[in-house]
Structure formats: C-alpha cells, structure tokens
Design an enzyme around this catalytic site. Structure first.
Site, PDB file in Angstrom:
ATOM      1  N   GLU A   1     -42.816  -2.972  21.268  1.00 34.20           N
ATOM      2  CA  GLU A   1     -43.015  -4.161  20.428  1.00 34.20           C
ATOM      3  C   GLU A   1     -43.832  -5.207  21.144  1.00 34.20           C
ATOM      4  O   GLU A   1     -44.711  -5.845  20.556  1.00 34.20           O
ATOM      5  CB  GLU A   1     -41.661  -4.753  20.002  1.00 34.20           C
ATOM      6  CG  GLU A   1     -41.764  -5.738  18.826  1.00 34.20           C
ATOM      7  CD  GLU A   1     -42.186  -7.152  19.208  1.00 34.20           C
ATOM      8  OE1 GLU A   1     -42.686  -7.881  18.344  1.00 34.20           O
ATOM      9  OE2 GLU A   1     -42.036  -7.537  20.391  1.00 34.20           O
TER      10      GLU A   1
ATOM     11  N   HIS B   1     -74.400 -20.201  44.931  1.00 32.40           N
ATOM     12  CA  HIS B   1     -74.075 -21.431  45.643  1.00 32.40           C
ATOM     13  C   HIS B   1     -74.163 -22.574  44.616  1.00 32.40           C
ATOM     14  O   HIS B   1     -75.196 -22.734  43.956  1.00 32.40           O
ATOM     15  CB  HIS B   1     -75.082 -21.637  46.775  1.00 32.40           C
ATOM     16  CG  HIS B   1     -74.742 -22.783  47.676  1.00 32.40           C
ATOM     17  ND1 HIS B   1     -74.865 -24.093  47.287  1.00 32.40           N
ATOM     18  CD2 HIS B   1     -74.265 -22.797  48.946  1.00 32.40           C
ATOM     19  CE1 HIS B   1     -74.486 -24.886  48.272  1.00 32.40           C
ATOM     20  NE2 HIS B   1     -74.107 -24.111  49.306  1.00 32.40           N
TER      21      HIS B   1
ATOM     22  N   ASP C   1     -34.520 -11.425  23.694  1.00 26.90           N
ATOM     23  CA  ASP C   1     -35.685 -10.757  23.092  1.00 26.90           C
ATOM     24  C   ASP C   1     -35.916  -9.436  23.791  1.00 26.90           C
ATOM     25  O   ASP C   1     -36.623  -9.373  24.760  1.00 26.90           O
ATOM     26  CB  ASP C   1     -36.902 -11.678  23.207  1.00 26.90           C
ATOM     27  CG  ASP C   1     -38.140 -11.122  22.524  1.00 26.90           C
ATOM     28  OD1 ASP C   1     -38.013 -10.163  21.769  1.00 26.90           O
ATOM     29  OD2 ASP C   1     -39.236 -11.656  22.768  1.00 26.90           O
TER      30      ASP C   1
ATOM     31  N   ASP D   1     -38.018  -2.687  24.743  1.00 28.20           N
ATOM     32  CA  ASP D   1     -38.951  -3.148  25.785  1.00 28.20           C
ATOM     33  C   ASP D   1     -38.885  -4.668  25.903  1.00 28.20           C
ATOM     34  O   ASP D   1     -38.423  -5.357  24.998  1.00 28.20           O
ATOM     35  CB  ASP D   1     -40.387  -2.689  25.497  1.00 28.20           C
ATOM     36  CG  ASP D   1     -40.991  -3.310  24.240  1.00 28.20           C
ATOM     37  OD1 ASP D   1     -40.258  -3.485  23.240  1.00 28.20           O
ATOM     38  OD2 ASP D   1     -42.199  -3.638  24.251  1.00 28.20           O
TER      39      ASP D   1
HETATM   40  N1  BES Z   1     -39.106 -11.405  18.919  1.00 32.82           N
HETATM   41  C1  BES Z   1     -40.448 -11.851  19.094  1.00 32.82           C
HETATM   42  C2  BES Z   1     -41.017 -12.544  17.875  1.00 32.82           C
HETATM   43  C3  BES Z   1     -40.309 -13.815  17.434  1.00 32.82           C
HETATM   44  C4  BES Z   1     -39.721 -14.664  18.329  1.00 32.82           C
HETATM   45  C5  BES Z   1     -40.299 -14.124  16.103  1.00 32.82           C
HETATM   46  C6  BES Z   1     -39.078 -15.812  17.893  1.00 32.82           C
HETATM   47  C7  BES Z   1     -39.691 -15.275  15.667  1.00 32.82           C
HETATM   48  C8  BES Z   1     -39.078 -16.113  16.565  1.00 32.82           C
HETATM   49  C9  BES Z   1     -41.316 -10.649  19.456  1.00 32.82           C
HETATM   50  O1  BES Z   1     -40.729  -9.855  20.442  1.00 32.82           O
HETATM   51  C10 BES Z   1     -42.618 -11.134  20.014  1.00 32.82           C
HETATM   52  O2  BES Z   1     -42.612 -11.699  21.075  1.00 32.82           O
HETATM   53  N2  BES Z   1     -43.733 -10.897  19.313  1.00 32.82           N
HETATM   54  C11 BES Z   1     -45.030 -11.209  19.817  1.00 32.82           C
HETATM   55  C12 BES Z   1     -46.092 -10.427  19.123  1.00 32.82           C
HETATM   56  C13 BES Z   1     -46.390  -9.080  19.726  1.00 32.82           C
HETATM   57  C14 BES Z   1     -47.535  -8.429  18.999  1.00 32.82           C
HETATM   58  C15 BES Z   1     -46.669  -9.138  21.187  1.00 32.82           C
HETATM   59  C16 BES Z   1     -45.331 -12.662  19.599  1.00 32.82           C
HETATM   60  O3  BES Z   1     -44.876 -13.275  18.609  1.00 32.82           O
HETATM   61  O4  BES Z   1     -46.067 -13.212  20.427  1.00 32.82           O
HETATM   62 MN    MN Z   2     -38.753  -9.460  20.058  1.00 32.31          MN
HETATM   63 MN    MN Z   3     -41.122 -10.860  22.427  1.00 31.38          MN
END
Ligand code: BES
Ligand code: MN
Ligand code: MN
Length: 456
Positions: free
Chosen positions: A152, A212, A119, A88
């Site tokens: 995720e 207002h 990502d 996703d």
């Molecule tokens: N891959 C990322 C996390 C990440 C990015 C870790 C860069 C280290 C370096 C992951 O897909 C992500 O975006 N995680 C979210 C948390 C999730 C609960 C939505 C985040 O870190 O905001």
């Molecule tokens: Mn990720």
């Molecule tokens: Mn992410």
C-alpha cells in the site's frame, strides 16, 4: 451482540502483546533491504488469521509482495464483508528523531509507539481480533473475506493485477477498511472520502558538470535557482494552483454541504498549537477543513541538489531535483492531472535548462455515499460503542485501491478508521492509542451485525 466487552476485557492483554509482536517486524515495502522482513510479516498475518478462526488462508504471490487472503464462509446465502488492510509500513526515517527504536514497540501513556502502530498494522489487526471475538462467542453473523496487502505504501501496483485476476474469489457485498482517522474520541467520525494522487519527480539540468560558482555564477543558469522559481510559480498569491486546466473538473461542493462542513467540531487554535505554527496556510476562500478535504492541493515532498555536506562548498550544480505530489478531489483524473503538470512544467522552463518530468504512482479520489445501508450500519455501530452519533468527514489522505475496488468489483468501501491525526503516521514516534485499538475491536462486530440485518 453479547459478551463483547467481557471477551475484550478477558483477552485485551494478549491482543496487545500479539500486536506488539507484529510491530517488531520491519516490513518496509519501499526499501529492498527489508525484503525478508516484509515477507515474514505476510506469513505472520496469515498465521494470525488462521488462529483467529479463518477457515481458508493463503499467501498469494504477486510480482511484488504477496497478498494475504483469508476467509470464513458460514453460509453462501448470507452477505459477505471484505476486509482490506496493509501489513507494509513507511520507512522509519529520520530515525534519529524517534524517542525509542521504531521496531521495538514501547507502551507509554496508553499508546503503543512503533512504525505501523496506527498505519496500518494496529488498525488492520483490530479486524483479525474482531473475527476471533465473533467466532469464539458464536456470533459471526455473515461471511467474511480478508485481503491484506504488502504494497500500500508504494502504490498497490500488484494488488491492482490481483484484483483484476481474482474477481470471483473477492465477491462480496461491501468492503470494510480501517486505515483512516477520526476527529477525536470525543467526536467519533467516519471517513466519507479519500483524495486521489498524482506524484511526479522533476529533474532540472543546467551545465553538463558542477561548476565553480564564482567563475560561472551569474552567467550560467543555476538549476536549483531555476527549480525554486518554477516551483514557486505553481501557486499564486491566493495559494491557487496555476497549472492551466487544473481546476477544470473539480467537483464544486454546494453551499449547503459547505455549511454542514462548517459545523464539524474543529479547534483551529488547538490545531496550530499541536503543530507549533503561528498561522495556517492554504487556498484563499476555504477553511482548513475544506482545504484538507474538498480542495486539491500541491506539495513538494522532497528537493535536492548541489552541496549539502558540512561547511561551505562553492558550487553551481549541474542538476536539481524535486518530488512533487498533487492531492486530487472528485472528478479530477490522476492521469489527466499528471499530463497537465508535465506539459505546464516543461513549458515554463527557460531555455537555459533542460527539464525532465517523471511520473510515479497515482490514484483516483473516492467518496462513500452516506445514504447506503453499509454506511448506516457503520454509523449505528459507532453510536452503540461510543454512545454518540458519528460525523461524516472527508480525508486528505489517499488509499488508491479504494477507487479501484469500486471500478473492478463494483463495491463501496466503508472507511471505519480509529486513528487520530495526532498519531504521527509516516512521522517519527508514530503511535496508536490502546483505547482506540480496543474500541475498534469492540465496534467492528456491531458493523457486522448491523450490516447483516440491513442487507436482509
Ligand atoms: N492510511 C494512509 C492513508 C490515510 C491516512 C487516509 C490518514 C486518510 C487518513 C495510507 O497508508 C497512505 O499513507 N497512503 C498514501 C498514498 C500511497 C499511494 C503511498 C498517502 O496518502 O500518502
Ligand atoms: Mn495506511
Ligand atoms: Mn500510510
């Protein structure tokens, strides 16, 4: 390992084309308008795993998007590596800021531009192609299992249940994940930690209807004014978070370890220039690297209320809203921090408004020890393919399922990411370097080989 580079050279164009096809599928888990596409991405990943040589693949339904499972068991007495990734992606908004459509991948200056390029589709797909490479060159040294999830980016709630219900099937010796970044290609690094997360939404209500702003302004609390003040009070003049008890369990990092961190190659001017900022900002007494790795933080992710259309409308709004996240470090508990925030936020609200705090998903922080064989296997693999030693770096991002893997399966995760912080993940014009993609496919088989040897 032999023939790795030859196999890559002979097949790289096809690998890139296959990734481009996967990136065309808009598998945005947060937006139900993309439900069909997100399901289609799961099918595509299953197919790709099968083609790459997995001898069992399955779409495992959950209460949300399915988990794609795959495995190749060559000998049950050999070690097993469990690969995790996600199919996703984040929503593409704000779409008008993209130079090319987010789901029509474009290759420019050696990078693939598309939502999910880094990502995590591009990084996850490196593992699928590394499997193909090892199978076709007859050098898969151990067993491998894959779980590629589709939620995720929305908190992995259903993967939690899947793991608890499939402990036997997920038995392995280590988890391998490429969903993080490196310092740079000149300074390859391995991620040794992830932050935890506590995420909430707040709603401040003043009068029962929009008023207002001349007739009532100055006499009735304006929820946006109040919310702004409440948010501003959450950090002090040193950018320290003011929620009572917030730092109570924060693991202190020793001065030796901090001295070691200070040696991390990092160019502050380049960092500022890249973001077009004149100055950085953060907790007093800590460096930028420390702020993004070993220190907890608080950020408003969105704020809204009142009139935001064209022109001016004089209105004193009835409600104001904000989405607030706190990134957590070892030994903070997401549930505890959420509770502390809620109590504090409610307590600082003046009597003129009502405040509702609604918790969203959370997750616990994670640290990979660097003295375990699996970490050594990764460090050696990097050394082999980059020709230099890797640097351990803790990340500011979160992958909440990693702490759960440890709790439920008793397994450590190796965070062998090949992205860069400049890949613009979650932003417009997300991209992934083709060099990074191919380097990942080249490095993964060495991890497999090293881990299989070290485990003996
Ligand atoms: N891959 C990322 C996390 C990440 C990015 C870790 C860069 C280290 C370096 C992951 O897909 C992500 O975006 N995680 C979210 C948390 C999730 C609960 C939505 C985040 O870190 O905001
Ligand atoms: Mn990720
Ligand atoms: Mn992410």
């Amino acid at each position: 390992m032999k023939d790795v580079r030859e196999y890559l050279e002979a097949n790289k164009d096809r690998f890139i084309n296959e990734l481009v096809e996967l990136l065309r599928i808009p598998s945005v888990s947060a937006d139900s308008a993309y439900k069909k596409d997100t399901m289609a991405a799961a099918d595509a990943v299953r197919n790709m795993l099968e083609k790459a040589g997995a001898d069992k693949t399955e779409i495992c339904p959950t209460a949300g998007y399915p988990v794609v499972y795959g495995e190749k068991i060559i000998n049950p007495s050999l070690p097993t590596i469990l690969v995790y990734g996600h199919y996703d992606v984040q929503p593409a908004d704000p779409i008008e800021l993209w130079d090319s459509p987010p789901f029509e991948p474009v290759i420019k200056d050696g990078k693939i531009y598309a939502r999910g390029a880094a990502d995590d589709k591009g990084q996850m797909y490196m593992h699928v192609k590394a499997l193909e490479l090892m199978v076709n060159t007859n050098q898969l040294p151990c067993n491998v299992k894959f779980i590629i999830e589709g939620e995720e980016e929305v908190g992995s709630v259903n993967l939690n249940t899947f793991i608890k219900e499939n402990k036997e099937r997920l038995k392995a010796d280590v988890i391998l994940i490429s969903d993080t970044s490196m310092l740079s290609m000149e300074h390859p690094s391995i991620t040794t930690g992830l932050k935890g997360l506590s995420y909430l939404e707040v709603e401040v209500t003043g009068p029962n209807r929009d008023l207002h702003s001349g007739v009532y302004g100055g006499a009735v609390a304006n929820p946006i004014n109040i919310l702004s003040k409440m948010i501003a009070s959450l950090t002090d003049e040193n950018n320290h978070i003011t929620i009572p008890g917030f730092y109570n369990n924060v693991a202190e990092v020793s001065s030796e370890e901090r001295a070691e961190m200070a040696k991390t190659p990092f160019d502050l001017d380049e960092y500022k220039d890249h973001l077009k900022i004149n100055e950085v900002h953060g907790e007093k007494g800590f460096s930028t690297i420390e702020r993004t790795s070993i220190r907890p933080t608080l950020d408003v992710n969105g704020i809204w209320g009142g009139y935001i259309g064209e022109g001016a409308k004089t209105v004193l709004p009835s409600k104001a809203h904000a989405k607030i996240s706190m990134r957590l470090v070892p030994n903070q508990s997401s549930e505890e921090i959420t509770e502390l925030f809620k109590n504090h936020f409610e307590s600082i609200a003046p009597d003129s408004v009502k405040v509702v705090v609604k918790p969203h998903h959370g997750g616990e922080p994670y640290v990979t020890p660097i003295d375990i064989p699996a970490y050594q296997a990764a460090a050696q693999a990097i050394e082999t393919t980059f020709g230099k030693a890797s640097i351990p770096v803790r990340a500011g991002g979160s992958i909440p399922i990693v702490a759960l893997f440890e709790k439920e399966l008793g397994l450590k995760s190796i965070l062998l990411g090949f992205g860069l912080n400049s890949d613009a993940i979650h932003s417009p014009n997300e991209h992934y370097g083709i060099f990074n993609f191919l380097k990942g496919i080249e490095t993964i088989p060495y991890f497999f080989e090293n881990f299989s040897k070290l485990k003996d």
